[in-house]
Design an enzyme around this catalytic site. Structure first.
Site, mmCIF file in Angstrom:
data_model
loop_
_atom_site.group_PDB
_atom_site.id
_atom_site.type_symbol
_atom_site.label_atom_id
_atom_site.label_comp_id
_atom_site.label_asym_id
_atom_site.label_seq_id
_atom_site.Cartn_x
_atom_site.Cartn_y
_atom_site.Cartn_z
ATOM 1 N N LYS A 278 0.846 -1.194 0.000
ATOM 2 C CA LYS A 278 0.000 0.000 0.000
ATOM 3 C C LYS A 278 0.881 1.242 0.000
ATOM 4 O O LYS A 278 1.970 1.226 0.575
ATOM 5 C CB LYS A 278 -0.844 0.037 1.279
ATOM 6 C CG LYS A 278 -2.000 -0.938 1.316
ATOM 7 C CD LYS A 278 -2.798 -0.733 2.602
ATOM 8 C CE LYS A 278 -3.872 -1.792 2.780
ATOM 9 N NZ LYS A 278 -4.957 -1.705 1.798
ATOM 10 N N ARG A 352 -9.839 -11.983 2.199
ATOM 11 C CA ARG A 352 -10.595 -13.127 1.668
ATOM 12 C C ARG A 352 -9.768 -14.400 1.699
ATOM 13 O O ARG A 352 -10.309 -15.494 1.768
ATOM 14 C CB ARG A 352 -11.121 -12.784 0.266
ATOM 15 C CG ARG A 352 -10.057 -12.504 -0.745
ATOM 16 C CD ARG A 352 -10.585 -11.710 -1.941
ATOM 17 N NE ARG A 352 -10.618 -10.272 -1.675
ATOM 18 C CZ ARG A 352 -11.004 -9.362 -2.547
ATOM 19 N NH1 ARG A 352 -11.429 -9.720 -3.743
ATOM 20 N NH2 ARG A 352 -11.012 -8.080 -2.235
HETATM 21 N N1 BES Z 1 -7.980 -3.985 4.706
HETATM 22 C C1 BES Z 1 -8.195 -3.569 3.378
HETATM 23 C C2 BES Z 1 -9.533 -2.872 3.183
HETATM 24 C C3 BES Z 1 -9.682 -1.513 3.841
HETATM 25 C C4 BES Z 1 -9.479 -0.368 3.118
HETATM 26 C C5 BES Z 1 -10.113 -1.405 5.136
HETATM 27 C C6 BES Z 1 -9.654 0.864 3.702
HETATM 28 C C7 BES Z 1 -10.296 -0.182 5.743
HETATM 29 C C8 BES Z 1 -10.076 0.949 5.027
HETATM 30 C C9 BES Z 1 -8.161 -4.796 2.457
HETATM 31 O O1 BES Z 1 -7.338 -5.815 2.840
HETATM 32 C C10 BES Z 1 -7.674 -4.317 1.136
HETATM 33 O O2 BES Z 1 -6.552 -3.913 1.051
HETATM 34 N N2 BES Z 1 -8.533 -4.384 0.121
HETATM 35 C C11 BES Z 1 -8.193 -3.966 -1.191
HETATM 36 C C12 BES Z 1 -8.705 -5.013 -2.136
HETATM 37 C C13 BES Z 1 -8.210 -4.846 -3.552
HETATM 38 C C14 BES Z 1 -6.714 -5.080 -3.613
HETATM 39 C C15 BES Z 1 -8.939 -5.810 -4.434
HETATM 40 C C16 BES Z 1 -8.868 -2.638 -1.437
HETATM 41 O O3 BES Z 1 -9.989 -2.421 -1.003
HETATM 42 O O4 BES Z 1 -8.234 -1.784 -2.078
HETATM 43 MN MN MN Z 2 -5.355 -5.526 2.156
#
Ligand code: BES
Ligand code: MN
Ligand code: ZN
Length: 499
Positions: A278, A352
């Site tokens: 990230k 997931r």
């Molecule tokens: N933990 C994150 C989701 C999240 C985002 C929680 C913002 C709280 C605030 C999750 O693991 C994630 O990174 N999801 C990605 C999925 C994508 C790579 C398909 C996302 O939402 O960008």
């Molecule tokens: Mn994530």
């Protein structure tokens, strides 16, 4: 703070603060009317002089009122004598905020006598307790300057009609259990990931099992997961020095054999994204990526406090998502416990991957219903913001029960469709499925992924990425949601069962 209810003459005590509602046009609530009369029109005078407007959420502390030994807190309720639930929550929060720094130790709140749209007395008491507890919540574990201990010791809700005492008491007990569960969840969530590691979360589960005879716990280590074939779960923890844990709790509130409700929580103690790293700014708030697991613990505590006559299983999928020399990489293919092969396109879609194996593991309990709770997608924040939890389910009755419980507690969820069309977005040219659904409907395609592992039971998925925690610049805090929704769902279920 201790919450109680009482009926009878509560106004003529000393050393208490009476909380009473007044309206913008000088209209008085029943309690305010009585006090006004006995004090020779003291309140009407204040309102007439314009010293206090009665605007919703304004509060004004009267240190002395003629003919009374108590202090009186006037709370503005706005222009309308029938309040909506938001206003009711606002005036409860405002009252607590105003008296918090005064010398008050014992509050007597007459706010439950106000008319609130769609809320009966038990529901009003529940809201009042939730909001009061949330307003008083502090987390200063890691501050060298601790906030001074609370002067407030007790809050009593006045119930005008004696015959309502019993239902009010039941509502109060439920509200206290929920508020305590919310506090546990918030404390775990707010604890930073260098302290709240997977083993710390597993220990928190063990502590809960020690405190309640009705709860048992089992912690599966990585070698156990290996034996079970949890290749997806283990792919997430490969880059981390922290050992992953699969925690299985069981609450038995009845000796009767009954199929349990299983709660499965995402417990990523920190989500860096892994090799699909990230950006720095997007990492802030990722200590909250274990809120699903913390919610399961908070809910189990509430259920155990209430001794609900049901059977609940709690599964926590706990790991840290880190990059590193041994971390999973995009395009890696892993085998899940269910046998489905997954191509990892993005290591940041890790939730997931841990949940799918946790769901398969849950099959062994032959559950009547399975609900997973996960901070799963940023997309749900785009769709619903911070007000509603995203709900996806393979069973309409279960979905409706959860929506109802959310409305009852004002911890609301909103449904999204699980149509077959969306399933096509997770096809893989090399494995059975991929772990990201590409452009569009990110929350639904994440749920589609999970649905492949939820074929054997009634299942609902709560995406709490927008509701479990708030991240708005300097303002960052856990909310404890959806502990109220889930606890209310289980209360409702237990009442249906015992009828
Ligand atoms: N933990 C994150 C989701 C999240 C985002 C929680 C913002 C709280 C605030 C999750 O693991 C994630 O990174 N999801 C990605 C999925 C994508 C790579 C398909 C996302 O939402 O960008
Ligand atoms: Mn994530
Ligand atoms: Zn995550």
């Amino acid at each position: 703070m201790k919450f109680t209810i009482q009926s009878g003459d509560l106004e003529n005590q000393a050393k208490v603060t009476l909380i009473i509602g007044v309206f913008e046009q000088g209209e008085l609530s029943p309690a305010a009317k009585r006090i006004d009369k006995k004090s020779g029109g003291f309140l009407s005078k204040i309102l007439k002089n314009g010293d206090f407007s009665g605007k919703c959420g304004e509060a004004f502390l009267l240190l002395s009122v003629p003919a009374y030994k108590a202090q009186v807190l006037l709370v503005g309720c706005g222009a309308n004598t029938t309040l909506n639930i938001r206003d009711f929550r606002k005036i409860n929060a405002a009252s607590i905020k105003t008296v918090q720094n005064a010398s008050a130790t014992h509050l007597i709140s007459f706010l439950p006598e106000l008319h609130v749209e769609k809320l009966d007395l038990p529901a009003k008491i529940k809201q009042a307790v939730q909001v009061s507890a949330a307003t008083l919540y502090q987390f200063d574990e890691y501050k060298s300057q601790k906030s001074p201990p609370l002067k407030l010791k007790q809050m009593t809700f006045a119930v005008s009609d004696k015959k309502d005492l019993k239902t009010a008491q039941t509502a109060l007990n439920q509200a206290i259990a929920i508020a305590d569960g919310v506090t546990l969840t918030k404390n775990l969530a707010n604890t930073p990931s260098n302290i709240c590691t997977p083993s710390y979360l597993a220990d928190a589960a063990k502590k809960l099992a020690q405190r309640y005879r009705s709860i048992t716990v089992k912690v599966l280590e990585e070698k156990d997961m290996q034996k079970l074939g949890m290749g997806a779960f283990l792919s997430v923890t490969k880059g981390s020095r922290q050992a992953a844990k699969l925690v299985a709790l069981e609450y038995k509130g009845s000796s009767k054999k009954q199929a349990p409700v299983a709660l499965v929580g995402k417990g990523i103690t920190f989500d860096t994204g892994g090799i699909s790293l990230k950006p720095s700014d997007a990492m802030i708030g990722m200590k909250y990526d274990m809120c699903g697991a913390a919610t399961v613990l908070g809910t189990l505590q509430a259920v155990a406090d209430l001794k609900l006559p049901i059977h609940v299983v709690g599964i926590l999928a706990v790991a840290e998502n880190m990059p590193g020399g041994s971390a999973s990489k995009p395009e890696d293919i892993v085998k899940t416990m269910s046998g489905i092969n997954v191509e990892i396109l993005n290591t940041d879609a890790e939730g997931r991957l841990v949940l799918c194996d946790a769901l398969t593991y849950t099959e062994r309990y032959k559950p009547a219903a399975v609900i997973d709770i996960a901070t799963l997608t940023g997309a749900v924040v785009v769709a619903l913001g911070h007000h509603a939890t995203g709900l996806v389910a393979n069973n309409d009755a279960l979905a409706q029960e959860l929506l109802d419980a959310g409305n009852e507690t004002y911890d609301r969820a909103w449904p999204l469709p699980l149509w077959d069309e969306y399933q096509e977005q997770i096809r893989s040219p090399f494995a059975d499925i991929v772990n990201t659904g590409g452009k569009g409907a990110g929350t639904i395609t994440a749920a589609c992924f999970l649905s492949r592992f939820a074929k054997k039971f009634a299942w609902a998925h709560l995406d709490v990425a927008g509701t479990a925690a708030m991240m708005m610049g300097l303002e960052r805090y856990a909310t404890g949601r959806p502990v109220p929704l889930l606890t209310q769902y289980l209360i409702n279920r237990s009442e249906k069962k015992t009828k």
